[in-house]
Scaffold this motif. Structure first.
Motif, short mmCIF file in Angstrom:
data_model
loop_
_atom_site.label_atom_id
_atom_site.label_comp_id
_atom_site.label_asym_id
_atom_site.label_seq_id
_atom_site.Cartn_x
_atom_site.Cartn_y
_atom_site.Cartn_z
N LEU A 94 -42.53 -20.27 3.47
CA LEU A 94 -41.99 -21.07 2.37
C LEU A 94 -40.49 -20.91 2.18
N PRO A 95 -39.93 -19.69 2.26
CA PRO A 95 -38.46 -19.58 2.08
C PRO A 95 -37.66 -20.45 3.04
N ILE A 96 -38.08 -20.51 4.31
CA ILE A 96 -37.37 -21.33 5.30
C ILE A 96 -37.55 -22.81 4.98
N ILE A 97 -38.78 -23.22 4.73
CA ILE A 97 -39.07 -24.64 4.49
C ILE A 97 -38.41 -25.12 3.20
N ALA A 98 -38.46 -24.29 2.15
CA ALA A 98 -37.82 -24.67 0.89
C ALA A 98 -36.30 -24.74 1.04
N THR A 99 -35.72 -23.80 1.79
CA THR A 99 -34.27 -23.83 2.04
C THR A 99 -33.87 -25.11 2.74
N ILE A 100 -34.64 -25.50 3.74
CA ILE A 100 -34.34 -26.74 4.48
C ILE A 100 -34.47 -27.94 3.55
N PHE A 101 -35.55 -28.01 2.78
CA PHE A 101 -35.78 -29.15 1.88
C PHE A 101 -34.64 -29.31 0.88
N PHE A 102 -34.31 -28.25 0.17
CA PHE A 102 -33.29 -28.35 -0.87
C PHE A 102 -31.88 -28.53 -0.29
N SER A 103 -31.66 -27.98 0.90
CA SER A 103 -30.36 -28.19 1.55
C SER A 103 -30.17 -29.64 1.94
N VAL A 104 -31.21 -30.26 2.47
CA VAL A 104 -31.12 -31.68 2.84
C VAL A 104 -30.89 -32.54 1.59
N VAL A 105 -31.64 -32.27 0.53
CA VAL A 105 -31.45 -33.02 -0.72
C VAL A 105 -30.02 -32.87 -1.22
#
Length: 263
Positions: A94-105
């Motif tokens: 989750l930390p990696i996936i959440a970081t990617i999601f919020f960084s793209v947003v």
């Protein structure tokens, strides 16, 4: 009625490769900042600041900004991470996936913020960094479970194929898994944000042109203005959709790496 004004055609070169730069001549120009890098740094500070503010005093029953932050985190956890990877592996990555999601947003949002008007993801640098992060993560996940050599073999060798077909299939799987995945992640995000930016530039430039250069066509300028607003709202949807797709694909690649033997 005559309108007085001057039409200024857009300069795409200047937007993506601006002449104004800061920190030139320092450390061999290793830290040169242009407009897009300033926007990246600004949105990074804003993103970190929002989460630090939301979680500064976490409560068991969230409210206010903590509630907003947890709603978005739960969306990534439930609908992306755990949906694809299951509860155990979903929480692990989750930390990696959440970081990617919020960084793209965060890097997509400047596309519709007045005064910024451009997404840093419309230039290849940041999408490539995020794609490489996902790439390293899924290779790590597979290597951790099987060992690197066994993971690569399980990823490219399809069982129960006639031996002769392996000469064709193995190179295809190798390129598809270990070369095309980061490339397609990068290009998909960059191309979508670049295309959206260009369409907005054309619509707002058409409004400017019809209003100032062709006074009798001012009604057309009203039409292009309405189209600009409508496409801006559509671009807001694309901003979140691209973040969702990018994070979802990274989760899928991690899941494929974790189950490489069942290829």
């Amino acid at each position: 009625m005559a309108f007085k004004g001057e039409f200024h055609p857009p300069s795409i070169d200047y937007e993506f490769f601006p002449a104004d730069q800061w920190l030139t001549g320092f450390a061999g120009d290793a830290f040169v900042l242009d407009r897009l890098m300033i926007v990246r740094l600004l949105m990074t500070v804003v993103l970190l600041g929002l989460f630090m503010f939301a979680m500064r005093n976490p409560r068991l029953v969230p409210r206010g900004m903590q509630n907003v932050a947890e709603v978005f985190l739960d969306f990534v956890r439930v609908h992306i991470s755990e949906e694809i990877l299951g509860k155990e592996q979903g929480r692990r990555f989750l930390p990696i996936i959440a970081t990617i999601f919020f960084s793209v947003v965060a890097m997509n949002l400047p596309a519709i913020i007045p005064g910024l008007n451009i997404s840093p993801n419309a230039r290849i640098g940041f999408p490539l960094v995020l794609a490489l992060l996902g790439y390293v993560t899924f290779i790590y996940a597979g290597s951790k479970r099987y060992g690197f050599a066994k993971f690569v073999k399980a990823s490219v060798v399809i069982p129960n194929l006639p031996p002769a077909l392996h000469l064709l299939v193995v190179p295809i799987e190798l390129v598809s898994t270990f070369i095309l995945r980061p490339a397609t992640l990068t290009i998909r995000l960059m191309a979508n944000m670049l295309a959206g930016h260009l369409i907005l530039v054309l619509l707002f430039s058409a409004t400017n042109f019809f209003f100032w250069q062709f006074n009798g066509w001012s009604l057309i300028a009203v039409g292009t203005s309405l189209l600009s607003v409508a496409f801006t709202l559509f671009e807001l949807l694309v901003i979140f959709l691209q973040a969702y797709i990018f994070a979802l694909l990274v989760a899928v690649y991690i899941d494929l790496a974790l189950h490489a033997e069942s290829h």
